[in-house]
Design an enzyme around this catalytic site. Sequence first.
Site, PDB file in Angstrom:
ATOM      1  N   ASN A   1       0.873  -1.185   0.000  1.00 17.33           N
ATOM      2  CA  ASN A   1       0.000   0.000   0.000  1.00 17.33           C
ATOM      3  C   ASN A   1       0.910   1.235   0.000  1.00 17.33           C
ATOM      4  O   ASN A   1       1.474   1.582   1.025  1.00 17.33           O
ATOM      5  CB  ASN A   1      -0.881  -0.030   1.254  1.00 17.33           C
ATOM      6  CG  ASN A   1      -1.706   1.233   1.425  1.00 17.33           C
ATOM      7  OD1 ASN A   1      -1.811   2.043   0.496  1.00 17.33           O
ATOM      8  ND2 ASN A   1      -2.291   1.397   2.597  1.00 17.33           N
TER       9      ASN A   1
ATOM     10  N   LYS B   1       0.153   4.289  -0.330  1.00 14.59           N
ATOM     11  CA  LYS B   1      -0.483   5.494   0.235  1.00 14.59           C
ATOM     12  C   LYS B   1      -0.187   6.701  -0.673  1.00 14.59           C
ATOM     13  O   LYS B   1      -0.053   6.522  -1.885  1.00 14.59           O
ATOM     14  CB  LYS B   1      -0.021   5.717   1.674  1.00 14.59           C
ATOM     15  CG  LYS B   1      -0.172   4.450   2.524  1.00 14.59           C
ATOM     16  CD  LYS B   1      -0.025   4.681   3.991  1.00 14.59           C
ATOM     17  CE  LYS B   1      -0.170   3.346   4.714  1.00 14.59           C
ATOM     18  NZ  LYS B   1      -0.133   3.475   6.160  1.00 14.59           N
TER      19      LYS B   1
ATOM     20  N   HIS C   1      -9.471   1.202   4.696  1.00 19.34           N
ATOM     21  CA  HIS C   1      -8.222   1.422   5.437  1.00 19.34           C
ATOM     22  C   HIS C   1      -8.494   2.388   6.591  1.00 19.34           C
ATOM     23  O   HIS C   1      -9.301   3.306   6.461  1.00 19.34           O
ATOM     24  CB  HIS C   1      -7.150   1.996   4.503  1.00 19.34           C
ATOM     25  CG  HIS C   1      -5.797   2.013   5.136  1.00 19.34           C
ATOM     26  ND1 HIS C   1      -5.422   2.989   6.021  1.00 19.34           N
ATOM     27  CD2 HIS C   1      -4.755   1.145   5.044  1.00 19.34           C
ATOM     28  CE1 HIS C   1      -4.190   2.715   6.446  1.00 19.34           C
ATOM     29  NE2 HIS C   1      -3.761   1.607   5.867  1.00 19.34           N
TER      30      HIS C   1
ATOM     31  N   GLU D   1      -6.968   4.834   7.692  1.00 23.39           N
ATOM     32  CA  GLU D   1      -6.783   6.265   7.366  1.00 23.39           C
ATOM     33  C   GLU D   1      -8.017   6.819   6.654  1.00 23.39           C
ATOM     34  O   GLU D   1      -8.374   7.984   6.837  1.00 23.39           O
ATOM     35  CB  GLU D   1      -5.502   6.433   6.521  1.00 23.39           C
ATOM     36  CG  GLU D   1      -4.259   6.200   7.375  1.00 23.39           C
ATOM     37  CD  GLU D   1      -3.054   5.643   6.637  1.00 23.39           C
ATOM     38  OE1 GLU D   1      -3.011   5.680   5.392  1.00 23.39           O
ATOM     39  OE2 GLU D   1      -2.132   5.139   7.328  1.00 23.39           O
TER      40      GLU D   1
ATOM     41  N   GLU E   1      -5.436  -4.685  10.422  1.00 24.99           N
ATOM     42  CA  GLU E   1      -4.397  -3.691  10.666  1.00 24.99           C
ATOM     43  C   GLU E   1      -4.721  -2.919  11.945  1.00 24.99           C
ATOM     44  O   GLU E   1      -5.546  -2.000  11.921  1.00 24.99           O
ATOM     45  CB  GLU E   1      -4.316  -2.708   9.499  1.00 24.99           C
ATOM     46  CG  GLU E   1      -3.998  -3.350   8.179  1.00 24.99           C
ATOM     47  CD  GLU E   1      -3.438  -2.351   7.185  1.00 24.99           C
ATOM     48  OE1 GLU E   1      -2.343  -2.579   6.675  1.00 24.99           O
ATOM     49  OE2 GLU E   1      -4.088  -1.313   6.948  1.00 24.99           O
TER      50      GLU E   1
ATOM     51  N   GLY F   1       2.464   2.433  10.735  1.00 23.36           N
ATOM     52  CA  GLY F   1       3.435   3.517  10.592  1.00 23.36           C
ATOM     53  C   GLY F   1       4.101   3.918  11.898  1.00 23.36           C
ATOM     54  O   GLY F   1       4.774   4.948  11.969  1.00 23.36           O
TER      55      GLY F   1
ATOM     56  N   SER G   1       3.387  -1.906  10.444  1.00 25.54           N
ATOM     57  CA  SER G   1       4.830  -1.977  10.702  1.00 25.54           C
ATOM     58  C   SER G   1       5.416  -3.363  10.428  1.00 25.54           C
ATOM     59  O   SER G   1       6.350  -3.794  11.103  1.00 25.54           O
ATOM     60  CB  SER G   1       5.150  -1.510  12.124  1.00 25.54           C
ATOM     61  OG  SER G   1       4.779  -0.151  12.281  1.00 25.54           O
TER      62      SER G   1
ATOM     63  N   GLY H   1       2.880  -1.077   4.280  1.00 25.85           N
ATOM     64  CA  GLY H   1       2.938   0.347   3.963  1.00 25.85           C
ATOM     65  C   GLY H   1       4.373   0.776   3.708  1.00 25.85           C
ATOM     66  O   GLY H   1       4.930   0.558   2.637  1.00 25.85           O
ATOM     67  N   GLY H   2       4.996   1.367   4.716  1.00 31.79           N
ATOM     68  CA  GLY H   2       6.339   1.942   4.573  1.00 31.79           C
ATOM     69  C   GLY H   2       7.347   1.023   3.899  1.00 31.79           C
ATOM     70  O   GLY H   2       8.076   1.450   2.985  1.00 31.79           O
TER      71      GLY H   2
HETATM   72  P1  PGA Z   1       2.820   0.411   7.650  1.00 31.29           P
HETATM   73  O1  PGA Z   1       1.368   0.599   7.012  1.00 31.29           O
HETATM   74  O2  PGA Z   1       3.360  -0.893   7.107  1.00 31.29           O
HETATM   75  O3  PGA Z   1       3.613   1.605   7.188  1.00 31.29           O
HETATM   76  O4  PGA Z   1       2.638   0.358   9.121  1.00 31.29           O
HETATM   77  C1  PGA Z   1       0.515  -0.484   6.768  1.00 31.29           C
HETATM   78  C2  PGA Z   1      -0.780   0.008   6.161  1.00 31.29           C
HETATM   79  O5  PGA Z   1      -1.289   1.051   6.595  1.00 31.29           O
HETATM   80  O6  PGA Z   1      -1.331  -0.633   5.248  1.00 31.29           O
END
Ligand code: PGA
Length: 249
Positions: free
Chosen positions: A9, A11, A96, A98, A167, A173, A212, A233-234
């Site tokens: 993802n 983002k 998600h 967010e 999640e 994050g 994470s 994500g990251g």
């Molecule tokens: P993250 O994000 O791996 O940066 O924690 C995961 C996500 O929000 O899908």
Amino acid sequence: MRKKIVAGNWKMNTTFDEGEALVKGIVSLKAGVAADVTLVVAPPFTHLNCLAEDLEKAGVGLSAQNCANHESGAYTGEVSAKMLASVGAKYCILGHSERREYYGETNATLAEKVALVLQNNLIPIFCVGEKLAEREANRHFEVVKSQLEVVLNLSADDFAKIVIAYEPVWAIGTGKTATSAQAQEIHAFIRKTLSEKFAAAAEQTSILYGGSCNPKNAAELFAQPDVDGGLIGGAALVAENFIAIAQSF
Ligand code: PGA
């Protein structure tokens, strides 16, 4: 056998050139990933059309990160599920945290989005997960169960197509990952909740962990019996890290 999936993802990250370079990196390293692992990337809307061909050739699934809750018409700034399908997207991340938090997405809007995504033959990657205060109050099971109502209301045929991502908001994050035991506990709970309505199909549903997840912790998470992969994500913004995670089964 449940499908093993690692989905990136992105983002709101990468210019088009950066996204193209990231896809080139992923494609060049993909041979090192086991054939039974499905790779998916979810770049921003602006990149989807131009990245679709290279990803398709490489056997990497293309996903959007969101879509409109309407079919078409006067909804300035929105992108429909049909548009996503028309440029080669195969998946769409929905719900998600967010989106729930910053854009007010509710079970009602998500039910509309899931229906439109399925009507357009895309696979929803439906996200659930509790906030820190909810976990601390021991309400995480109840919160996740209420988020799952959207997919519990699907027909059996539609339910069989979906992917779930758990999640925990406190892990996204933050560098703070759920322990493998915490992940397994709630993934098993999710599967049990789904199986109360869709007995056989829930055994086949891929449930991804997100929050994470990185090349160091992925192997332990993916070794859990009810963790079928990750939504990343990251770490998905660096080709080597994304691929290393996909090699962690
Ligand atoms: P993250 O994000 O791996 O940066 O924690 C995961 C996500 O929000 O899908």
